[in-house]
Write an enzyme that holds these catalytic residues in place. Structure first.
Site: not given
Length: 130
Positions: A1-3
């Site tokens: 889950m990249p931010l």
């Protein structure tokens, strides 16, 4: 889950151009960074002229006010995935948005599953909800 944090100089792009840029970044993350579908977390910040200072780090690059800085907070990607992502971002943002490769800076920041809460004060990776 990249931010993903995307930093731009204000008034250089229309709202539509910014959306295209953000969509292109997301597509690259899906294609090259193993981002799960529907995991899209992007912060887009427009800075006043002079609000981004990015020298060339001795590489001889000429930067313009079209500069885009992208910071990706993530966990578990290897060096090959990161390098493929850097290349794809440069290629796709150049083709889709007309961004010069010398006006793109990307930084990847590592974290762990304990460093995320998606709501309700719960670390969902740790509790097994994700």
């Amino acid at each position: 889950m990249p931010l993903v944090h995307i930093h731009l100089i204000e008034n250089r792009r229309t709202a539509e151009q910014i959306r295209t840029l953000a969509d292109t970044v997301q597509e690259v993350l899906l294609d090259h960074f193993a981002a799960p579908p529907r995991d899209r977390y992007q912060l887009i910040t427009e800075h006043k002229p002079g609000g981004i200072i990015a020298e060339d780090t001795g590489l001889g690059f000429e930067r313009t006010d079209d500069i885009v800085l992208i910071q990706i907070v993530q966990q578990g990607r290897d060096t090959d995935q990161k390098q493929a992502t850097y290349r794809a971002l440069a290629d796709r943002l150049g083709a889709e948005c007309g961004l010069a490769g010398t006006d793109l800076i990307v930084s990847v920041v590592e974290n762990t599953q304990a460093d995320w809460s998606f709501g309700n004060g719960i670390a969902q990776f740790i509790t097994g909800d994700l």
